[in-house]
Every structure is written in structure tokens, then in C-alpha cells.
Write a protein that holds these residues in place. Sequence first.
Motif, PDB file in Angstrom:
ATOM      1  N   GLU A   1     150.732  -5.868  83.455  1.00 42.77           N
ATOM      2  CA  GLU A   1     151.741  -5.475  82.461  1.00 42.77           C
ATOM      3  C   GLU A   1     151.154  -5.443  81.049  1.00 42.77           C
ATOM      4  OE1 GLU A   1     154.973  -8.191  83.186  1.00 42.77           O
ATOM      5  OE2 GLU A   1     155.320  -7.384  85.202  1.00 42.77           O
ATOM      6  N   VAL A   2     150.277  -6.443  80.757  1.00 40.95           N
ATOM      7  CA  VAL A   2     149.635  -6.507  79.434  1.00 40.95           C
ATOM      8  C   VAL A   2     148.698  -5.312  79.247  1.00 40.95           C
ATOM      9  CG1 VAL A   2     147.961  -7.816  78.053  1.00 40.95           C
ATOM     10  CG2 VAL A   2     149.866  -8.997  79.135  1.00 40.95           C
ATOM     11  N   ILE A   3     147.950  -4.968  80.304  1.00 39.42           N
ATOM     12  CA  ILE A   3     147.050  -3.806  80.257  1.00 39.42           C
ATOM     13  C   ILE A   3     147.862  -2.532  79.993  1.00 39.42           C
ATOM     14  CG2 ILE A   3     145.549  -2.307  81.659  1.00 39.42           C
ATOM     15  CD1 ILE A   3     144.548  -4.884  83.065  1.00 39.42           C
ATOM     16  N   CYS A   4     148.998  -2.428  80.697  1.00 36.84           N
ATOM     17  CA  CYS A   4     149.853  -1.250  80.577  1.00 36.84           C
ATOM     18  C   CYS A   4     150.376  -1.072  79.147  1.00 36.84           C
ATOM     19  CB  CYS A   4     151.020  -1.389  81.556  1.00 36.84           C
ATOM     20  SG  CYS A   4     152.016   0.066  81.691  1.00 36.84           S
ATOM     21  N   ASP A   5     150.637  -2.199  78.461  1.00 42.32           N
ATOM     22  CA  ASP A   5     151.166  -2.151  77.092  1.00 42.32           C
ATOM     23  C   ASP A   5     150.081  -1.933  76.031  1.00 42.32           C
ATOM     24  OD1 ASP A   5     153.733  -2.513  77.987  1.00 42.32           O
ATOM     25  OD2 ASP A   5     153.712  -4.691  77.751  1.00 42.32           O
ATOM     26  N   ALA A   6     148.807  -2.066  76.450  1.00 41.20           N
ATOM     27  CA  ALA A   6     147.696  -1.940  75.493  1.00 41.20           C
ATOM     28  C   ALA A   6     147.417  -0.458  75.183  1.00 41.20           C
ATOM     29  CB  ALA A   6     146.448  -2.592  76.057  1.00 41.20           C
ATOM     30  N   ASP A   7     146.726  -0.234  74.087  1.00 42.53           N
ATOM     31  CA  ASP A   7     146.351   1.137  73.692  1.00 42.53           C
ATOM     32  C   ASP A   7     145.027   1.485  74.379  1.00 42.53           C
ATOM     33  OD1 ASP A   7     145.937   3.567  72.518  1.00 42.53           O
ATOM     34  OD2 ASP A   7     145.478   2.771  70.522  1.00 42.53           O
ATOM     35  N   LEU A   8     145.139   1.841  75.659  1.00 42.90           N
ATOM     36  CA  LEU A   8     143.940   2.101  76.453  1.00 42.90           C
ATOM     37  C   LEU A   8     143.208   3.356  75.971  1.00 42.90           C
ATOM     38  CD1 LEU A   8     145.357   1.284  80.007  1.00 42.90           C
ATOM     39  CD2 LEU A   8     143.823  -0.130  78.668  1.00 42.90           C
ATOM     40  N   LEU A   9     143.970   4.403  75.647  1.00 37.36           N
ATOM     41  CA  LEU A   9     143.331   5.646  75.185  1.00 37.36           C
ATOM     42  C   LEU A   9     142.583   5.411  73.874  1.00 37.36           C
ATOM     43  CD1 LEU A   9     146.137   8.224  76.033  1.00 37.36           C
ATOM     44  CD2 LEU A   9     143.869   8.107  77.069  1.00 37.36           C
ATOM     45  N   GLY A  10     143.169   4.626  72.979  1.00 36.84           N
ATOM     46  CA  GLY A  10     142.499   4.282  71.716  1.00 36.84           C
ATOM     47  C   GLY A  10     141.209   3.523  71.964  1.00 36.84           C
ATOM     48  N   TRP A  11     141.220   2.633  72.966  1.00 30.53           N
ATOM     49  CA  TRP A  11     140.034   1.824  73.288  1.00 30.53           C
ATOM     50  C   TRP A  11     138.867   2.697  73.747  1.00 30.53           C
ATOM     51  CZ3 TRP A  11     137.169   0.963  77.754  1.00 30.53           C
ATOM     52  CH2 TRP A  11     136.314  -0.136  77.739  1.00 30.53           C
ATOM     53  N   THR A  12     139.203   3.798  74.469  1.00 29.55           N
ATOM     54  CA  THR A  12     138.136   4.625  75.058  1.00 29.55           C
ATOM     55  C   THR A  12     137.461   5.562  74.044  1.00 29.55           C
ATOM     56  OG1 THR A  12     139.753   6.313  75.679  1.00 29.55           O
ATOM     57  CG2 THR A  12     139.240   4.637  77.330  1.00 29.55           C
ATOM     58  N   LYS A  13     138.069   5.766  72.869  1.00 30.60           N
ATOM     59  CA  LYS A  13     137.562   6.773  71.919  1.00 30.60           C
ATOM     60  C   LYS A  13     136.114   6.572  71.513  1.00 30.60           C
ATOM     61  CE  LYS A  13     141.967   8.346  70.063  1.00 30.60           C
ATOM     62  NZ  LYS A  13     142.952   8.200  68.988  1.00 30.60           N
ATOM     63  N   ASP A  14     135.719   5.323  71.260  1.00 27.31           N
ATOM     64  CA  ASP A  14     134.336   5.091  70.810  1.00 27.31           C
ATOM     65  C   ASP A  14     133.491   4.432  71.895  1.00 27.31           C
ATOM     66  OD1 ASP A  14     135.691   2.736  70.832  1.00 27.31           O
ATOM     67  OD2 ASP A  14     134.869   1.969  68.926  1.00 27.31           O
ATOM     68  N   LYS A  15     133.904   4.606  73.175  1.00 27.81           N
ATOM     69  CA  LYS A  15     133.165   3.973  74.277  1.00 27.81           C
ATOM     70  C   LYS A  15     132.301   5.009  74.993  1.00 27.81           C
ATOM     71  CE  LYS A  15     134.885  -0.164  73.738  1.00 27.81           C
ATOM     72  NZ  LYS A  15     135.444   0.045  72.397  1.00 27.81           N
ATOM     73  N   SER A  16     131.233   4.495  75.589  1.00 36.14           N
ATOM     74  CA  SER A  16     130.308   5.379  76.326  1.00 36.14           C
ATOM     75  C   SER A  16     130.923   5.761  77.666  1.00 36.14           C
ATOM     76  CB  SER A  16     128.976   4.660  76.561  1.00 36.14           C
ATOM     77  OG  SER A  16     129.174   3.565  77.461  1.00 36.14           O
ATOM     78  N   GLU A  17     130.316   6.783  78.290  1.00 33.23           N
ATOM     79  CA  GLU A  17     130.795   7.234  79.600  1.00 33.23           C
ATOM     80  C   GLU A  17     130.722   6.109  80.632  1.00 33.23           C
ATOM     81  OE1 GLU A  17     128.989  10.274  82.699  1.00 33.23           O
ATOM     82  OE2 GLU A  17     129.479  11.294  80.809  1.00 33.23           O
ATOM     83  N   VAL A  18     129.651   5.326  80.576  1.00 34.32           N
ATOM     84  CA  VAL A  18     129.456   4.207  81.530  1.00 34.32           C
ATOM     85  C   VAL A  18     130.591   3.200  81.399  1.00 34.32           C
ATOM     86  CG1 VAL A  18     127.973   2.264  82.166  1.00 34.32           C
ATOM     87  CG2 VAL A  18     126.953   4.473  81.593  1.00 34.32           C
ATOM     88  N   GLU A  19     130.969   2.878  80.133  1.00 33.94           N
ATOM     89  CA  GLU A  19     132.028   1.891  79.892  1.00 33.94           C
ATOM     90  C   GLU A  19     133.390   2.413  80.373  1.00 33.94           C
ATOM     91  OE1 GLU A  19     131.015  -0.670  75.961  1.00 33.94           O
ATOM     92  OE2 GLU A  19     130.892   1.524  75.690  1.00 33.94           O
ATOM     93  N   ILE A  20     133.624   3.720  80.173  1.00 32.22           N
ATOM     94  CA  ILE A  20     134.891   4.321  80.610  1.00 32.22           C
ATOM     95  C   ILE A  20     134.974   4.313  82.138  1.00 32.22           C
ATOM     96  CG2 ILE A  20     136.231   6.468  80.695  1.00 32.22           C
ATOM     97  CD1 ILE A  20     135.146   7.050  77.840  1.00 32.22           C
ATOM     98  N   VAL A  21     133.880   4.679  82.812  1.00 32.55           N
ATOM     99  CA  VAL A  21     133.844   4.664  84.292  1.00 32.55           C
ATOM    100  C   VAL A  21     134.068   3.246  84.804  1.00 32.55           C
ATOM    101  CG1 VAL A  21     132.344   4.970  86.314  1.00 32.55           C
ATOM    102  CG2 VAL A  21     132.405   6.728  84.519  1.00 32.55           C
ATOM    103  N   ASP A  22     133.446   2.281  84.124  1.00 30.23           N
ATOM    104  CA  ASP A  22     133.593   0.874  84.518  1.00 30.23           C
ATOM    105  C   ASP A  22     135.072   0.452  84.424  1.00 30.23           C
ATOM    106  OD1 ASP A  22     132.492  -1.709  85.261  1.00 30.23           O
ATOM    107  OD2 ASP A  22     133.031  -2.353  83.232  1.00 30.23           O
ATOM    108  N   LEU A  23     135.753   0.857  83.348  1.00 31.08           N
ATOM    109  CA  LEU A  23     137.178   0.522  83.174  1.00 31.08           C
ATOM    110  C   LEU A  23     138.021   1.183  84.266  1.00 31.08           C
ATOM    111  CD1 LEU A  23     139.507  -0.725  81.504  1.00 31.08           C
ATOM    112  CD2 LEU A  23     139.564   1.394  80.185  1.00 31.08           C
ATOM    113  N   ILE A  24     137.718   2.453  84.546  1.00 30.62           N
ATOM    114  CA  ILE A  24     138.466   3.173  85.583  1.00 30.62           C
ATOM    115  C   ILE A  24     138.329   2.461  86.931  1.00 30.62           C
ATOM    116  CG2 ILE A  24     138.525   5.322  86.955  1.00 30.62           C
ATOM    117  CD1 ILE A  24     137.762   6.795  84.314  1.00 30.62           C
ATOM    118  N   LEU A  25     137.103   2.081  87.288  1.00 24.87           N
ATOM    119  CA  LEU A  25     136.868   1.406  88.572  1.00 24.87           C
ATOM    120  C   LEU A  25     137.603   0.061  88.646  1.00 24.87           C
ATOM    121  CD1 LEU A  25     133.054   2.176  89.075  1.00 24.87           C
ATOM    122  CD2 LEU A  25     134.984   3.161  90.335  1.00 24.87           C
TER     123      LEU A  25
END
Length: 567
Positions: A497-521
Motif C-alpha cells: 500500500e505504501v509503494i502504491c501511494d509513492a511517486d514511483l514514476l517520479g523516482w524512475t526519472k533519473d534512474k538507469s535502465e538497470v535500476e528500473i528493471v530491478d524495481l520492475i522485477l
Amino acid sequence: MDPSDGFGSPRHEATADPAWASFCSWLECVCVVTFDLELGQAIELIYPQDVKLTEKEKTSICYLSFPDSYSGCLGDTKFTFRLRQSVGRRSSREDVYNRDAPVTLQKETAHFFGYVYFRQVKDVSVKRGYFQKSLVLVSKLPYTHLFHSLLQIIAPEYFEKLEPCLETVCNEIDQWPAPTPGQMLTLPVLGVILQVRIPSKTDKPAGSPVRQTLKESLVPAPMLLQTIHELDMFKCFQSVLFHLQMMWELMLLGEPLVVMAPSPTVCSETILALVSSISPLKFCCDFRPYFTIHDSEFREYTTRTQAPPNVVLGVTNPFFIKTFQNWPHVVRLGDIRMAGDLPKQVKVKKLSKLKTLDTKPGIYTSYKSFLHKDKIFVKRLLKGIQRKRPSEVQSAILRRHLLELTQSFIIPLERYMASLMPLQRSVTPWKTPPQIRPFNQDEFLSTLDHAGPQLTSLLRGDWMGLYRKFFRSPNFDGWYRQRHKEMTQKLESLHLEVICDADLLGWTKDKSEVEIVDLILKLKEKLIKAGQQQLQVKDGVLDKLNTFINSMISSLPQDQQALLNTP
């Protein structure tokens, strides 16, 4: 008969459901056990015919479905047994029913219950001079009252009409709605309509309601069962009322105990009543409402080379008196005898007196109770007998008393356990959920002075000693594991629920492809886990995370998208 719809053969409805799916949510199978002059006890019929029972399970069902020859049961006898499932049987994964049902009514994962209706009547046309047959309902559900009520309807019909009647019954059960906690269900069988409510774990624990009487009408009235699992507890305990406190403690501590009774009905009902006496706490030791020398665990339970296991056994054969002389607690019950207008109470005796086959009724033990007897409560029940108070009312009073006693014991444990839960504000979207603090027995005991059972119970005695011994029992281990699992799942739900309320899209803006894939997994893994564990989260949380995952995947290069979209 058409093979596509044969009895026991695959039968697919328009909904394309697996054959016998509804039937299997209630029963594993229905067996008819008969006496064969050459084979002894043998299974005559089994439905569905393709049910997967091992030879060991079939043999156990055969032996447990007939009263011991010492019982001398003529006429109709109803009782319950419980047997261990064979090793290697695939246990069902976490299901919705067990998630929503009270722990005491969850489906068994390692045992079957057998609900037996045995008939023995004189029959000159049979070589032995007797008709002997048992109709047995085998289930993973501990619905004692429901299944014995069902047997009361179908067994007399079956013994008169035989196989076609059983086929009809099984097909009717296959049309029943699945057992759903919290719902009132209508279950038609052989022209009778059973109405039952399956308890839910969100129900407020209470004693049994007194039976209601339905108004007469021209339409056949439904048969309303006030309970699916409770027995006439007062009838089971009326000769041991003076020792209720001790019996409750023995169950709470999971002590090895044998009940010897004159019939399978009395021994199985007494064992089930004892096990339920610590409700809403789940009895986590093994228990066998009816046990015979033919049981596959007989040697395991009667070895004298080691301490008796944590198991409660119900037996009828006097042979067991000699076998269980090294057990610490033996209850010998006889037929209820009256002293005036009150049932004669059995006495506590030394184990050394348990020697001969004609041993008198009594509780043979050297156990000393931690808590004092509640004499006022016992007098209340005895006065109820003299005033001819109905047995169901006496049972409701007794069940309420035992419930309050168990709750007084368990509330301090629940309160302390809740204090081990991390604060909600410590659950953040970017870190693994914090750990639950370990249970510290000494720390818990130090809370009893100001938050112990004395707040809710008038009983005096050595509560501290009782807790210390409880910590060494399988019941504490089972309770702790269940609570820890529930708290861990609560943390997982909060984290989602906390993850759902967080600004996930904002977090990904300055992240590398590896970090984004890691979050998705990681999020995908969390969603899979939530599904497997049937996690209860706020509406829309899982959909929102799924939408986020999909939008993140679509922002990645084609090769990464193909990889991440692979199931």
C-alpha cells in the motif's frame, strides 16, 4: 450408463469445471465398509471411484470404521476417527477457505476425518448371523455436527436402498455451493434442506446459541443446524465436571492423554470435546478420536523406549490399559452412573493403580493443576442438572466458561505479540519491510504483573508456571507461528500500500535502465507473492501496481520489453 457421465468418471459441465469439484470441496470420498468372512473388514464401495487413496489409507479406513469387538455395539452407532494422510500426498496450497476460516475449522493438510455410521443387526441370511456395515464420509473438514447430521439422513436410506441412493447423494453434494466462511448455505440432500452457516475468523467468539424452533408451514421447512462442528460438551464432560480445570490445562499444554471409554461414540466425542475446550486456540498436537491396535501408528505411539508423544487418543479395547501404563495421564470412563439426581463424578487416582482390566472409572495421573478449581462454576452446572436445565443450555454455559478461561490466558500473549510489530511509520516504499521483534519469554512474563490474566479472570493460582510450561508445548509453537505469519503478511500488505501511494514514476526519472528493471522485477515478485498468500490489501492497490509495471515496461527498449513480458 453413458461413460461420459458415469458415476465416478470425469464429468464436465458447461462451465468446464473439473469433475467433482464441488463435491471435493466438502468430501474426499464416501466409503462403504463391510465385513467379509475371508478378508475381514473391507471396502465394498468407494465414490468417486477414481479417488486417489493409497492402500495404507484404505486399510486404515477399514479398521477404523468398525467398533472394536469389545464394544458390543448393536443397532446404529455414530462416531468419528482421524487418520494420517500418506506421505507424498500433495497438499493444497494456501487457499481462500483457510485464510477466512477460524484456525480451529481450517481444512486439515496432513490428516483425514472419517465420520462413521455403523449398523449391526441380527440377520439369519448372513453366515455370521449379523448384518455389519459402515457408511463413512471422509473429509479434510472438521465439521463433526454437520457430517453426522448428514449421515443421519442418508445412512438409513442407504442401508435400505443401497448403491443407487448413494449415487444420488454424491451427485446432490456435487451441486452444493463451496463451504464459504461467513455465509449461510442451503444444502439439499434426499428431499431434506440443510441450512448451515460456516463460521468466519472475523466472528466474535461466543458460546453456542440455544436451538431455535422453526415455525411450521406447508412447505417442508429447512433443517437449520445451529452449528457445523460443536458437540454436546456438557454430555461429554458430565462425569468429570470436578476436574474440568485440570483437563483444560492438560489440553492447553498438549500433554499425552488416553481416554478409555465403553464405546467409539463416547471416546470420539470426549476427545473432540477435549480438543475444542481450548478454542479459539488451535490444538496443534495430534489427536485420534478413535484408535485401535490395527492403526498404522500403533507401534509409534506405544513404544516404551521413549517418552509418550504429544497425542490424545480415544480407545475402547481394555487391552490398552496394559499398553498405556507408562503414559502420564489416562482417563477411564464408564457408563454414566447417578448419585441421587447428579452424575457420579470420577476420582483422580494414582497411575500405579491402573493395572487390571477391571480398573474402575477414574483419572489416573500425578498431574498437579497450576490453577485452583472454580467450585462456584461447577456448583452452577450441578444446580442446572437438578433444575433439569436443557443439555444444550448447559453446554452453552460450559463452552462460554472455557472460552473465557482460554481468552484470559491468551489475551496477554496477543497483547505482547502486538508490541513486537514494527510501527506503521517505519514501513517505507524504498526499503524492505522492517522485521518483527523476536518473542522474549522473560520479557513477556515481566508484563504479567500489570497486564496478566488477573485482569479478566477471577481464578487464582500459578499462572506464571502455566505460561512457562505452555512455552514448551506444540500449542505455543503453533500459535506463535500462525501469529507471526499473519503479522508478516500484514507488513507485506502495508508495504504494498505504501509503494502504491509513492511517486514511483517520479523516482524512475533519473534512474538507469538497470535500476528500473530491478524495481520492475521486485514489484512483479511482490505481486506474485500477494496472490499466492491471498494478501488482503486495500481495493485498487494491486491493479495500480500492475498498471505502473506495464507502463514502466513499455518505456524500455524492445528487447527488454520482450524479456520482462515473458511469463
